[in-house]
Design a protein around this motif. Structure first.
Motif, PDB file in Angstrom:
ATOM      1  N   GLY A  12       0.818  -1.213   0.000  1.00 16.45           N
ATOM      2  CA  GLY A  12       0.000   0.000   0.000  1.00 16.45           C
ATOM      3  C   GLY A  12       0.844   1.251   0.000  1.00 16.45           C
ATOM      4  N   ILE A  50       1.606   4.857   1.512  1.00 14.82           N
ATOM      5  CA  ILE A  50       1.362   5.635   2.732  1.00 14.82           C
ATOM      6  C   ILE A  50       0.930   7.043   2.321  1.00 14.82           C
ATOM      7  N   CYS A  78      12.294   3.337   4.667  1.00 13.26           N
ATOM      8  CA  CYS A  78      13.050   2.879   3.486  1.00 13.26           C
ATOM      9  C   CYS A  78      12.380   3.448   2.239  1.00 13.26           C
ATOM     10  N   SER A  79      11.933   4.683   2.317  1.00 11.49           N
ATOM     11  CA  SER A  79      11.117   5.213   1.231  1.00 11.49           C
ATOM     12  C   SER A  79      11.939   5.898   0.151  1.00 11.49           C
ATOM     13  N   ARG A 135      13.267  10.638  -0.953  1.00 10.55           N
ATOM     14  CA  ARG A 135      12.383  11.660  -0.365  1.00 10.55           C
ATOM     15  C   ARG A 135      12.290  11.553   1.159  1.00 10.55           C
ATOM     16  N   LEU A 138      10.202   9.741   3.405  1.00  8.09           N
ATOM     17  CA  LEU A 138       8.796  10.002   3.735  1.00  8.09           C
ATOM     18  C   LEU A 138       8.576  10.371   5.202  1.00  8.09           C
ATOM     19  N   ALA A 190      21.921  10.076 -13.125  1.00  6.81           N
ATOM     20  CA  ALA A 190      22.438   8.822 -13.683  1.00  6.81           C
ATOM     21  C   ALA A 190      21.451   8.298 -14.710  1.00  6.81           C
ATOM     22  N   GLY A 248      18.955   3.009   3.804  1.00  5.54           N
ATOM     23  CA  GLY A 248      19.022   3.141   2.351  1.00  5.54           C
ATOM     24  C   GLY A 248      19.030   4.599   1.936  1.00  5.54           C
ATOM     25  N   LEU A 249      18.448   4.846   0.780  1.00  4.77           N
ATOM     26  CA  LEU A 249      18.512   6.188   0.202  1.00  4.77           C
ATOM     27  C   LEU A 249      17.843   7.221   1.107  1.00  4.77           C
ATOM     28  N   PRO A 272      27.458   6.441  -6.880  1.00  2.92           N
ATOM     29  CA  PRO A 272      27.789   5.002  -6.894  1.00  2.92           C
ATOM     30  C   PRO A 272      29.179   4.602  -7.401  1.00  2.92           C
ATOM     31  N   SER A 315      30.087   1.853  -5.353  1.00  2.48           N
ATOM     32  CA  SER A 315      28.992   0.893  -5.116  1.00  2.48           C
ATOM     33  C   SER A 315      28.794   0.592  -3.634  1.00  2.48           C
ATOM     34  N   SER A 342      26.136   1.729  -1.514  1.00  2.00           N
ATOM     35  CA  SER A 342      24.830   1.929  -0.856  1.00  2.00           C
ATOM     36  C   SER A 342      24.328   0.686  -0.131  1.00  2.00           C
ATOM     37  N   ILE A 343      24.436  -0.461  -0.798  1.00  2.00           N
ATOM     38  CA  ILE A 343      23.873  -1.664  -0.167  1.00  2.00           C
ATOM     39  C   ILE A 343      24.723  -2.037   1.053  1.00  2.00           C
TER      40      ILE A 343
HETATM   41  C1  LIG Z   1      22.534   5.494 -10.117  1.00  2.00           C
HETATM   42  C2  LIG Z   1      22.583   4.581  -8.941  1.00  2.00           C
HETATM   43  C3  LIG Z   1      23.476   3.505  -8.952  1.00  2.00           C
HETATM   44  C4  LIG Z   1      23.566   2.669  -7.836  1.00  2.00           C
HETATM   45  N1  LIG Z   1      24.498   1.667  -7.843  1.00  2.00           N
HETATM   46  C5  LIG Z   1      24.661   0.948  -6.724  1.00  2.00           C
HETATM   47  C6  LIG Z   1      25.677  -0.039  -6.635  1.00  2.00           C
HETATM   48  O1  LIG Z   1      26.414  -0.270  -7.584  1.00  2.00           O
HETATM   49  N2  LIG Z   1      25.822  -0.728  -5.470  1.00  2.00           N
HETATM   50  C7  LIG Z   1      25.030  -0.472  -4.399  1.00  2.00           C
HETATM   51  O2  LIG Z   1      25.227  -1.081  -3.341  1.00  2.00           O
HETATM   52  N3  LIG Z   1      24.029   0.424  -4.460  1.00  2.00           N
HETATM   53  C8  LIG Z   1      23.841   1.142  -5.593  1.00  2.00           C
HETATM   54  N4  LIG Z   1      22.860   2.077  -5.646  1.00  2.00           N
HETATM   55  C9  LIG Z   1      21.979   2.276  -4.520  1.00  2.00           C
HETATM   56  C10 LIG Z   1      20.888   1.237  -4.491  1.00  2.00           C
HETATM   57  O3  LIG Z   1      20.199   1.276  -5.697  1.00  2.00           O
HETATM   58  C11 LIG Z   1      19.975   1.591  -3.350  1.00  2.00           C
HETATM   59  O4  LIG Z   1      20.744   1.626  -2.207  1.00  2.00           O
HETATM   60  C12 LIG Z   1      18.884   0.563  -3.231  1.00  2.00           C
HETATM   61  O5  LIG Z   1      18.045   0.681  -4.343  1.00  2.00           O
HETATM   62  C13 LIG Z   1      18.092   0.720  -1.976  1.00  2.00           C
HETATM   63  O6  LIG Z   1      17.248   1.787  -2.117  1.00  2.00           O
HETATM   64  P1  LIG Z   1      16.113   2.081  -1.093  1.00  2.00           P
HETATM   65  O7  LIG Z   1      15.343   0.884  -0.734  1.00  2.00           O
HETATM   66  O8  LIG Z   1      16.681   2.906  -0.023  1.00  2.00           O
HETATM   67  O9  LIG Z   1      15.217   3.050  -1.992  1.00  2.00           O
HETATM   68  P2  LIG Z   1      14.322   2.715  -3.299  1.00  2.00           P
HETATM   69  O10 LIG Z   1      14.895   1.576  -4.078  1.00  2.00           O
HETATM   70  O11 LIG Z   1      14.176   4.047  -3.951  1.00  2.00           O
HETATM   71  O12 LIG Z   1      13.000   2.236  -2.645  1.00  2.00           O
HETATM   72  C14 LIG Z   1      12.103   3.144  -2.019  1.00  2.00           C
HETATM   73  C15 LIG Z   1      10.767   2.459  -1.961  1.00  2.00           C
HETATM   74  O13 LIG Z   1       9.891   3.230  -1.160  1.00  2.00           O
HETATM   75  C16 LIG Z   1       8.626   3.178  -1.760  1.00  2.00           C
HETATM   76  N5  LIG Z   1       7.813   4.340  -1.341  1.00  2.00           N
HETATM   77  C17 LIG Z   1       8.090   5.653  -1.513  1.00  2.00           C
HETATM   78  N6  LIG Z   1       7.075   6.393  -1.048  1.00  2.00           N
HETATM   79  C18 LIG Z   1       6.157   5.536  -0.550  1.00  2.00           C
HETATM   80  C19 LIG Z   1       4.867   5.702   0.049  1.00  2.00           C
HETATM   81  N7  LIG Z   1       4.308   6.894   0.222  1.00  2.00           N
HETATM   82  N8  LIG Z   1       4.198   4.607   0.450  1.00  2.00           N
HETATM   83  C20 LIG Z   1       4.736   3.363   0.270  1.00  2.00           C
HETATM   84  N9  LIG Z   1       5.921   3.144  -0.320  1.00  2.00           N
HETATM   85  C21 LIG Z   1       6.622   4.222  -0.729  1.00  2.00           C
HETATM   86  C22 LIG Z   1       8.925   3.236  -3.257  1.00  2.00           C
HETATM   87  O14 LIG Z   1       7.836   2.735  -3.995  1.00  2.00           O
HETATM   88  C23 LIG Z   1      10.132   2.314  -3.348  1.00  2.00           C
HETATM   89  O15 LIG Z   1       9.773   0.972  -3.523  1.00  2.00           O
HETATM   90  C24 LIG Z   1      22.735   2.894  -6.742  1.00  2.00           C
HETATM   91  C25 LIG Z   1      21.797   3.933  -6.758  1.00  2.00           C
HETATM   92  C26 LIG Z   1      21.726   4.788  -7.839  1.00  2.00           C
HETATM   93  C27 LIG Z   1      20.733   5.929  -7.816  1.00  2.00           C
END
Ligand SMILES: Cc1cc2nc3c(=O)[nH]c(=O)nc-3n(C[C@H](O)[C@H](O)[C@H](O)COP(=O)(O)OP(=O)(O)OC[C@H]3O[C@@H](n4cnc5c(N)ncnc54)[C@H](O)[C@@H]3O)c2cc1C
Length: 358
Positions: A30, A32, A63-64, A67, A69, A91, A179-180, A187, A190, A192-193
């Protein structure tokens, strides 16, 4: 031997999801749309989904994505912008075909206003261009990326924008950003993870009870800040020390004023080739040495204790190391052979949910 992984990020996310669900995690789908904050202290009490359902909780992990959240939109925690040190803010990612033998490493290639990644997977090549929008237009960046693909393009480039930096508090009240949502270092390394995993490990080590003592929170925030800043400094070093002078982008990188923490590391290295691994930083001494030497930063002198060593013994020890590495490398299969072996094994046993594959 230390190593890192090349993952297909979408497959990995799906794998982690089913792994967690199998362990008993309940997933509620869902969007939020609303957050309820507690009157007396502003702690998050509940979130409401677009279907009207309300979910209450004691601890919320945000983990949004960029932004933030809860951590930013609701708690207004603040963000430290590092664009003046790491100017890339966009990117483009595009997959392509690939039929050679996979390299066991990521290739990063510098371009006039950023750099390109090339990551071989089992079934395709992941490619992307990371660039500074102040120095190249999106259209020119897309053209540059497509002109430099080795295989056939498999999809349209996917665009991402980001601001390199960190959330001022990764843990604020009863919200922990992972996370982000907690920050992003572009990156090039690399990272972030790794930072997500490090955040989870520290949260487990400092897990709060319902009183949410500031002692654990402050320790968590300090440790996460150290991790982010150490990674940031290592990535900045690549930009600052790069000796390209063929574009405004690289010239401005070479002219930047460095963070004190990085300047101190470079001074120590330049003086007598000393590097110290600080805090719990990800990059080991060998990584720092590789970038310093690789980018032409040479020490002016050496540790005087070296004069007390017997040169023949040092030479013998180095030769022993060289042989040990050579023998280990000769015994190992190539990366392609290794992947083929693992895939063959998986096909033969076909578990319903594969155990963690390298
Ligand atoms: C260009 C680029 C290259 C990268 N390369 C690497 C790499 O080589 N190695 C590495 O370790 N990492 C890398 N990363 C980082 C990696 O992609 C992120 O760390 C990973 O995707 C984790 O992201 P996240 O879950 O924090 O955010 P996201 O993947 O952005 O997930 C956020 C989630 O929150 C959900 N969300 C947002 N708002 C709401 C709401 N209101 N209600 C419900 N859900 C919501 C979204 O739908 C989404 O599913 C890279 C990132 C970028 C931008």
């Amino acid at each position: 031997m230390t190593h890192a992984f090349h993952f297909d990020a979408s497959l990995y996310a799906a794998y982690l999801r089913s792994y967690a669900e199998r362990l008993g995690v309940r997933r509620i789908e869902g969007k939020i749309v609303e957050t309820r904050l507690r009157g007396e202290d502003g702690f998050v009490e509940a979130v409401t989904l677009d279907n009207g359902r309300t979910i209450e909780g004691d601890l919320f992990i945000d983990c949004s994505g960029f932004r933030g959240l809860l951590i930013e939109q609701d708690l207004e925690t603040g963000y430290e912008d590092w664009t003046h040190w790491l100017p890339c803010d966009r990117a483009l990612a595009v997959p392509s075909t690939y039929d050679g033998q996979p390299d066991p490493f990521t290739r990063s290639t510098a371009h006039g206003s950023g750099w390109q990644w090339r990551i071989p997977l089992q079934h395709r090549m992941g490619n992307g261009l990371v660039y500074s929008s102040a120095h190249i237009s999106d259209d020119d960046a897309a053209q540059l990326l497509l002109d430099n693909l080795e295989g056939e393009q498999l999809a349209d480039p996917r665009a991402l924008s980001f601001t390199t930096g960190r959330r001022l508090l990764a843990w604020n009240k009863n919200v922990v950003a992972l996370g982000l949502a907690s920050g992003f270092v572009e990156p090039l390394e690399s990272t972030s993870i790794h930072l997500i995993q490090a955040g989870i490990a520290r949260l487990l080590a400092l897990f709060p009870d319902k009183r949410f003592s500031p002692i654990e929170r402050d320790e968590y925030n300090q440790q996460i800040q150290n991790l982010f800043e150490d990674v940031r400094d290592f990535v900045i070093l690549h930009y600052w020390a790069n000796r390209r002078t063929d574009s405004d982008f690289w010239k401005s990188c070479a002219a930047m004023e460095l963070p004190d923490s990085l300047q101190r590391k470079i001074d120590l290295w330049r003086s007598k080739a000393r590097i110290f691994r600080e805090n719990a930083e990800l990059f080991a001494r060998t990584s720092w040495v590789a970038v310093m030497l690789g980018q032409g930063i040479l020490p002016e002198s050496y540790d005087p204790i070296a004069d007390a060593l017997d040169e023949q013994k040092v030479a013998a020890a180095l030769e022993q190391m060289r042989l040990a590495n050579l023998q280990a490398a000769e015994r190992l299969p190539s990366h392609g052979e290794f992947l083929a072996e693992i895939l063959g094994h998986r096909r033969r046993s076909e578990p319903e949910l594969p155990e963690f594959i390298f």
